[in-house]
Design a protein around this motif. Structure first.
Motif, PDB file in Angstrom:
ATOM      1  N   UNK A  33      39.217  53.080  31.526  1.00  0.00           N
ATOM      2  CA  UNK A  33      39.124  51.695  31.969  1.00  0.00           C
ATOM      3  C   UNK A  33      37.716  51.395  32.470  1.00  0.00           C
ATOM      4  N   UNK A  34      37.295  50.143  32.312  1.00  0.00           N
ATOM      5  CA  UNK A  34      35.977  49.772  32.854  1.00  0.00           C
ATOM      6  C   UNK A  34      35.963  49.832  34.374  1.00  0.00           C
ATOM      7  N   UNK A  35      34.776  49.977  34.922  1.00  0.00           N
ATOM      8  CA  UNK A  35      34.611  50.108  36.375  1.00  0.00           C
ATOM      9  C   UNK A  35      35.170  48.908  37.124  1.00  0.00           C
ATOM     10  N   UNK A  36      35.068  47.724  36.553  1.00  0.00           N
ATOM     11  CA  UNK A  36      35.549  46.535  37.258  1.00  0.00           C
ATOM     12  C   UNK A  36      37.049  46.602  37.483  1.00  0.00           C
ATOM     13  N   UNK A  37      37.795  47.242  36.548  1.00  0.00           N
ATOM     14  CA  UNK A  37      39.249  47.370  36.742  1.00  0.00           C
ATOM     15  C   UNK A  37      39.560  48.302  37.908  1.00  0.00           C
ATOM     16  N   UNK A  38      38.837  49.393  37.987  1.00  0.00           N
ATOM     17  CA  UNK A  38      39.011  50.318  39.116  1.00  0.00           C
ATOM     18  C   UNK A  38      38.730  49.590  40.433  1.00  0.00           C
ATOM     19  N   UNK A  39      37.614  48.866  40.449  1.00  0.00           N
ATOM     20  CA  UNK A  39      37.227  48.151  41.668  1.00  0.00           C
ATOM     21  C   UNK A  39      38.249  47.078  42.030  1.00  0.00           C
ATOM     22  N   UNK A  40      38.733  46.341  41.053  1.00  0.00           N
ATOM     23  CA  UNK A  40      39.708  45.289  41.326  1.00  0.00           C
ATOM     24  C   UNK A  40      41.026  45.874  41.827  1.00  0.00           C
ATOM     25  N   UNK A  41      41.484  46.963  41.211  1.00  0.00           N
ATOM     26  CA  UNK A  41      42.713  47.612  41.689  1.00  0.00           C
ATOM     27  C   UNK A  41      42.549  48.085  43.129  1.00  0.00           C
ATOM     28  N   UNK A  42      41.431  48.713  43.413  1.00  0.00           N
ATOM     29  CA  UNK A  42      41.178  49.204  44.768  1.00  0.00           C
ATOM     30  C   UNK A  42      41.140  48.054  45.761  1.00  0.00           C
ATOM     31  N   UNK A  43      40.498  46.962  45.380  1.00  0.00           N
ATOM     32  CA  UNK A  43      40.410  45.798  46.259  1.00  0.00           C
ATOM     33  C   UNK A  43      41.796  45.209  46.523  1.00  0.00           C
ATOM     34  N   UNK A  44      42.604  45.073  45.488  1.00  0.00           N
ATOM     35  CA  UNK A  44      43.960  44.536  45.647  1.00  0.00           C
ATOM     36  C   UNK A  44      44.789  45.437  46.551  1.00  0.00           C
ATOM     37  N   UNK A  45      44.700  46.740  46.354  1.00  0.00           N
ATOM     38  CA  UNK A  45      45.432  47.679  47.210  1.00  0.00           C
ATOM     39  C   UNK A  45      44.961  47.584  48.658  1.00  0.00           C
ATOM     40  N   UNK A  46      43.661  47.437  48.855  1.00  0.00           N
ATOM     41  CA  UNK A  46      43.109  47.325  50.201  1.00  0.00           C
ATOM     42  C   UNK A  46      43.616  46.059  50.888  1.00  0.00           C
ATOM     43  N   UNK A  47      43.582  44.939  50.185  1.00  0.00           N
ATOM     44  CA  UNK A  47      44.075  43.678  50.753  1.00  0.00           C
ATOM     45  C   UNK A  47      45.570  43.791  51.064  1.00  0.00           C
ATOM     46  N   UNK A  48      46.330  44.422  50.164  1.00  0.00           N
ATOM     47  CA  UNK A  48      47.768  44.611  50.409  1.00  0.00           C
ATOM     48  C   UNK A  48      48.000  45.457  51.655  1.00  0.00           C
ATOM     49  N   UNK A  49      47.198  46.497  51.835  1.00  0.00           N
ATOM     50  CA  UNK A  49      47.373  47.344  53.021  1.00  0.00           C
ATOM     51  C   UNK A  49      47.027  46.563  54.288  1.00  0.00           C
TER      52      UNK A  49
END
Length: 167
Positions: A33-49
């Protein structure tokens, strides 16, 4: 975490990849996956937490804890002699707590251990240092921190595979 997953985790650590090679906590082995997908997933998980931690903690502090005989605002007033200061810098604690919930745990049980460590150290240090921070407050708050992180970890554990599918 199953014994197979632990073995894979240990092998990843031994292969020189360190924690970054685990990947399981943020995007489960999607190196294509492109880096932006990794970053977006991490950001979404962080906001959810962050949302889980803030909402659940507010419910605990305003509703459940007082019903159990723990009024944090009264405890703070006893400890420092004045009301809670409500300074914005306190949000940094939640930013760090959200980071810990998102990036240091792989499942609800790991999250619970992190909650136990964070809240246990804070509460029992506070009991040692402040007359108004009682053993009852320390025990209930440590149990709460363990549950808070376990619930947040469970939410993230359920969200991670969905993010893999969506993104």
């Amino acid at each position: 975490m199953s014994s197979r997953e632990r073995l894979e985790t240990d092998e990843a650590m031994e292969s020189g990849g360190g924690l970054a090679s685990l990947g399981r906590h943020s995007d489960a082995g999607t190196r294509k996956d492109p880096a932006w997908k990794h970053a977006l997933r991490s950001f979404i998980l962080y906001v959810a937490s962050l949302l889980c931690l803030l909402v659940l903690d507010a419910i605990w502090m305003k509703g459940i804890a007082p019903a159990l005989g723990v009024d944090y605002f009264a405890v703070v007033k006893t400890v420092q002699g004045t009301d809670v200061a409500w300074r914005p810098i306190g949000l940094i604690a939640y930013l760090i707590m959200g980071w810990a919930a998102t990036f240091l745990a792989y499942n609800w049980a790991d999250s619970a251990r992190i909650g136990l460590a964070i809240y246990g150290v804070f509460d029992f240090t506070s009991t040692f240092m402040y007359h108004g921070w009682t053993i009852k407050v320390a025990i209930l708050d440590t149990i709460w921190g363990t549950l808070l992180y376990a619930i947040t970890g469970l939410v993230l554990q359920l969200l991670r595979p969905k993010l893999q599918t969506w993104l």
